[in-house]
Scaffold this motif. Structure first.
Motif, PDB file in Angstrom:
ATOM      1  N   LEU A 239       0.823  -1.210   0.000  1.00 32.62           N
ATOM      2  CA  LEU A 239       0.000   0.000   0.000  1.00 32.62           C
ATOM      3  C   LEU A 239       0.859   1.263   0.000  1.00 32.62           C
ATOM      4  O   LEU A 239       0.518   2.262  -0.655  1.00 32.62           O
ATOM      5  CB  LEU A 239      -0.937  -0.008   1.214  1.00 32.62           C
ATOM      6  CG  LEU A 239      -2.013  -1.105   1.223  1.00 32.62           C
ATOM      7  CD1 LEU A 239      -2.813  -1.059   2.517  1.00 32.62           C
ATOM      8  CD2 LEU A 239      -2.946  -0.957   0.030  1.00 32.62           C
ATOM      9  N   LYS A 259      -7.135   1.059   5.024  1.00 34.21           N
ATOM     10  CA  LYS A 259      -7.666   0.324   3.860  1.00 34.21           C
ATOM     11  C   LYS A 259      -9.047   0.850   3.485  1.00 34.21           C
ATOM     12  O   LYS A 259      -9.349   1.033   2.293  1.00 34.21           O
ATOM     13  CB  LYS A 259      -7.726  -1.176   4.172  1.00 34.21           C
ATOM     14  CG  LYS A 259      -6.360  -1.854   4.135  1.00 34.21           C
ATOM     15  CD  LYS A 259      -6.380  -3.229   4.761  1.00 34.21           C
ATOM     16  CE  LYS A 259      -7.145  -4.223   3.953  1.00 34.21           C
ATOM     17  NZ  LYS A 259      -7.055  -5.602   4.524  1.00 34.21           N
ATOM     18  N   LEU A 262      -8.490   4.368   1.868  1.00 32.68           N
ATOM     19  CA  LEU A 262      -7.971   4.274   0.505  1.00 32.68           C
ATOM     20  C   LEU A 262      -9.022   3.739  -0.463  1.00 32.68           C
ATOM     21  O   LEU A 262      -9.091   4.173  -1.622  1.00 32.68           O
ATOM     22  CB  LEU A 262      -6.730   3.375   0.477  1.00 32.68           C
ATOM     23  CG  LEU A 262      -5.498   3.901   1.240  1.00 32.68           C
ATOM     24  CD1 LEU A 262      -4.423   2.830   1.309  1.00 32.68           C
ATOM     25  CD2 LEU A 262      -4.963   5.169   0.566  1.00 32.68           C
ATOM     26  N   MET A 263      -9.852   2.809  -0.003  1.00 31.89           N
ATOM     27  CA  MET A 263     -10.914   2.261  -0.847  1.00 31.89           C
ATOM     28  C   MET A 263     -11.936   3.333  -1.212  1.00 31.89           C
ATOM     29  O   MET A 263     -12.431   3.384  -2.341  1.00 31.89           O
ATOM     30  CB  MET A 263     -11.608   1.105  -0.119  1.00 31.89           C
ATOM     31  CG  MET A 263     -12.599   0.322  -0.980  1.00 31.89           C
ATOM     32  SD  MET A 263     -13.528  -0.894  -0.026  1.00 31.89           S
ATOM     33  CE  MET A 263     -12.201  -1.843   0.717  1.00 31.89           C
ATOM     34  N   TYR A 270      -7.675   1.153  -5.966  1.00 34.41           N
ATOM     35  CA  TYR A 270      -7.743   0.122  -4.933  1.00 34.41           C
ATOM     36  C   TYR A 270      -8.330  -1.176  -5.488  1.00 34.41           C
ATOM     37  O   TYR A 270      -7.880  -2.269  -5.137  1.00 34.41           O
ATOM     38  CB  TYR A 270      -8.585   0.607  -3.749  1.00 34.41           C
ATOM     39  CG  TYR A 270      -8.463  -0.269  -2.514  1.00 34.41           C
ATOM     40  CD1 TYR A 270      -7.494  -0.013  -1.550  1.00 34.41           C
ATOM     41  CD2 TYR A 270      -9.299  -1.370  -2.329  1.00 34.41           C
ATOM     42  CE1 TYR A 270      -7.366  -0.820  -0.425  1.00 34.41           C
ATOM     43  CE2 TYR A 270      -9.171  -2.190  -1.209  1.00 34.41           C
ATOM     44  CZ  TYR A 270      -8.200  -1.907  -0.266  1.00 34.41           C
ATOM     45  OH  TYR A 270      -8.071  -2.711   0.837  1.00 34.41           O
TER      46      TYR A 270
END
Length: 514
Positions: A239, A259, A262-263, A270
Motif C-alpha cells: 500500500l 484500507k 484508501l478504498m 484500490y
C-alpha cells in the motif's frame, strides 16, 4: 478442549485396558490369537483382527521412518535445505510455489513428497523415498534378527471428534488393541507385577505426550504469529508503494482504517490492487495449523531452522524421531510375528528369520504405494480409517470377553496367582462397566459424525495457492476405506461363525460314526 477428554480417556480406558491386555498375555502365555482362543474358541477372530490392524499399520507406518531418514540425511547441509526458498530456474527470484507458502512447507510438500494436486493424479514412485523406505525396513528387519538372537522372551468437550481423537491417541500411544502388548506380555515371568507396569507406563506416556504438546503449541503460536506479522508487513509495503504514502503513516494498528480510507478515496486504483492485498488474520493462521504427519516435519523444522547451530538440533531431533519410529515398528511387527511363530504349522516349516523376512519384504513392497506422488493421500486414508473404528471394536470385545465370558471373578483369581493380590474396585468398575459403556458411546459418536458429515473429504495440496484445499474422496477411495474397516472388524464375527460351523460339523461326524 482436548486435554480434558484425553485425561478422562487415560483414566477410564488407557490404564485399565493396558493392565487388562498385559494380564491376559502374561496369564495365557500366547500371542493375540492364541490368548483369546484360550479364553473362548469363539474369540479367535479378535486375535486375527488385531493382526490385520497391525499389518495395516506396518504397511504405512514405516513411511514415517523413511521420511525421518530423508530429513536426517539433509540435516548435514549448511544452510539447511528448508531454511530458505530455492531460486527459480532463471535464478531471478524464488520458486513461485515456495513464495506463496513457506520454505518448510515447500520442502515437505514439493521436495520430500513431490505431492500431486489430488488423489486421482497418482503419479510415479519417488525413487529417493522408495530407497529411504527400503532402508527403514532393512533396519527393522535387522533389529528383529538381533532381538530374536539375543533377547528371546523379554518383556473439546461437546465435540465428538475430540473424544474420538483422545481415545485414538490413547490407543495408539499405548498400543491397545494391536496385539503387541499381549505378545510382549506373554514373554513376562508369570509373577511379573503387570499392574504396576500398567500404571507407570500409562503415566509416563501421558506426561511425555502432554509435555510434547506444550512444546508443539508453543511452536504453533510462534509460527502463526510470525506468518501473521509477515503478511501485515507485506500488505503495508504494498500500500505504501502503490499510493505513495508517507513512511510510518501506515501501521499494523491502523491498517484496517487506512484500507477503508484508501478504498473510499481511490476506488479504481484500490480495486485494481485488491487481488494482491491479502486478508491477514492471526485466527486463520492458527486454524490452518499443520496436522498429522506434517506436524513432525513442518512445524519442528520451522523451529529448528531458527536455532543456533540448526544442523546439530536437526540431527538430534530426526535421529530421536527415527528411534521412536523404529521402536514402534518393532512392537507392531511383534504383534504380527508372534501369532505366526506360535503356529506350529508355520514355525515347523520355516525359521523365524524367514518368517520375519517375508513379513518385512511384503510390507515394504506394499509400502511403495505411499512413496508415489499421491502417496501421502493414501497414507492419510490408512492413518485415519485402517485402525480407529477397528481398535474400538477390538477393545470392546476384549473387555466384554474377560469380564463376562471368561468371568471377572476367575480373572481376579488369575491376577492373585500372578501378582499376589486381587484388583481393587477401580479396576473392576472400569473393566466391567465404565470402559465398555464409554467405548459404545464413542461408537455412536463415530457413526453419528460420519452420517452428519456426509461425503468424506481430504486435504489436497494446491501448488498454485501454496496451501491445502478440501476435496471429496473419489468413489474408489471410499471403497478402499470401506474395505479397510470391514476387513478387520469382520474378522471377529467371521471367526465366531467359522468356529461354530466347525464344532457343528464335528458333532455331526461324531454322531454319524456312533
Amino acid at each position: 478442549g482436548f486435554l480434558i477428554p484425553y485425561l478422562i480417556m487415560l483414566i477410564a480406558e488407557g490404564m485399565p485396558l493396558l493392565y487388562l491386555e498385559l494380564a491376559v498375555g502374561q496369564r495365557m502365555r500366547q500371542g493375540s490369537i492364541g490368548a483369546w482362543k484360550i479364553i473362548s474358541p469363539y474369540l479367535c477372530g479378535v486375535g486375527v483382527a488385531s493382526v490385520v490392524v497391525s499389518f495395516f499399520l506396518s504397511m504405512y507406518y514405516n513411511v514415517i521412518n523413511a521420511w525421518a531418514f530423508w530429513y536426517l540425511f539433509h540435516s548435514f547441509q549448511d544452510p539447511l535445505p528448508w531454511a530458505t526458498c530455492p531460486l527459480n530456474s532463471n535464478r531471478t527470484g524464488y520458486e513461485e510455489e515456495c513464495e506463496k507458502t513457506s520454505s518448510t512447507q515447500y520442502f515437505w510438500y514439493r521436495q520430500t513428497l513431490n505431492i500431486s494436486p489430488s488423489l486421482e493424479a497418482s503419479g510415479s514412485v519417488q525413487w529417493e523415498q522408495a530407497l529411504c523406505l527400503t532402508l527403514a525396513w532393512l533396519v527393522v528387519y535387522l533389529c528383529i534378527l538381533r532381538g530374536t538372537a539375543s533377547t528371546g522372551k523379554l518383556e473439546q468437550l461437546l465435540n465428538p471428534k475430540a473424544w474420538i481423537s483422545a481415545a485414538t491417541q490413547i490407543f495408539f500411544s499405548l498400543g491397545l488393541g494391536f496385539g503387541s502388548l499381549i505378545a510382549f506380555a506373554s514373554y513376562n515371568e508369570p509373577s511379573n507385577n503387570c499392574q504396576r507396569h500398567a500404571i507407570i507406563v500409562s503415566l509416563i506416556n501421558s506426561t511425555t505426550s502432554i509435555f510434547a504438546s506444550i512444546v508443539t503449541f508453543s511452536i504453533y503460536g510462534f509460527k502463526a504469529t510470525f506468518n501473521y506479522e509477515s503478511c501485515i508487513n507485506k500488505v503495508i509495503l504494498l500500500l505504501l508503494n502503490a499510493f505513495d504514502l508517507e513512511e510510518g503513516s501506515l501501521t499494523a494498528d491502523n491498517l484496517n482504517e487506512m484500507k477503508d480510507y484508501l478504498m473510499a478515496t481511490y476506488p479504481q486504483e484500490y480495486a485494481q490492487l485488491a487481488p494482491q492485498i491479502k486478508n491477514c488474520s492471526l485466527e486463520a493462521e492458527l486454524d490452518t495449523a499443520v496436522q498429522g504427519t506434517g506436524l513432525a516435519f513442518i512445524v519442528y523444522s520451522e523451529a529448528i531452522k531458527n536455532m543456533e547451530v540448526p544442523q546439530l538440533y536437526s540431527v538430534l531431533y530426526f535421529f530421536m524421531l527415527l528411534m521412536l519410529g523404529i521402536g514402534s515398528m518393532l512392537g507392531n511387527t511383534a504383534a504380527i510375528l508372534t501369532p505366526l511363530t506360535d503356529s506350529r504349522a508355520i514355525a515347523s516349516r520355516f525359521p523365524k528369520e524367514v518368517i520375519s523376512g517375508v513379513v518385512c519384504f511384503v510390507n515394504c513392497i506394499i509400502g511403495l504405494i505411499f512413496t508415489m506422488e499421491a502417496g501421502n493421500y493414501w497414507f492419510d486414508i490408512f492413518n485415519d480409517y485402517a485402525a480407529t473404528l477397528s481398535l474400538l471394536l477390538i477393545v470392546l470385545v476384549e473387555t466384554i470377553a474377560v469380564c463376562y465370558i471368561y468371568g471377572i471373578r476367575r480373572f481376579e483369581k488369575d491376577l492373585y496367582t500372578m501378582i499376589g493380590r486381587k484388583p481393587n474396585w477401580y479396576w473392576k468398575i472400569m473393566w466391567a462397566f465404565v470402559s465398555p459403556l464409554l467405548i459404545i458411546s464413542l461408537f455412536i459418536f463415530y457413526i453419528t459424525d460420519y452420517i452428519l458429515t456426509g461425503t468424506l473429504q481430504y486435504q489436497a495440496w494446491d501448488a498454485t495457492q501454496g496451501q491445502l484445499v478440501t476435496k471429496d474422496y473419489p468413489g474408489y477411495a471410499l471403497a478402499v476405506i470401506g474395505l479397510l474397516v470391514a476387513s478387520s472388524t469382520m474378522c471377529i464375527p467371521l471367526g465366531a461363525l467359522v468356529t461354530f460351523v466347525r464344532k457343528r460339523l464335528k458333532r455331526e461326524r461324531v454322531a454319524t460314526v456312533a
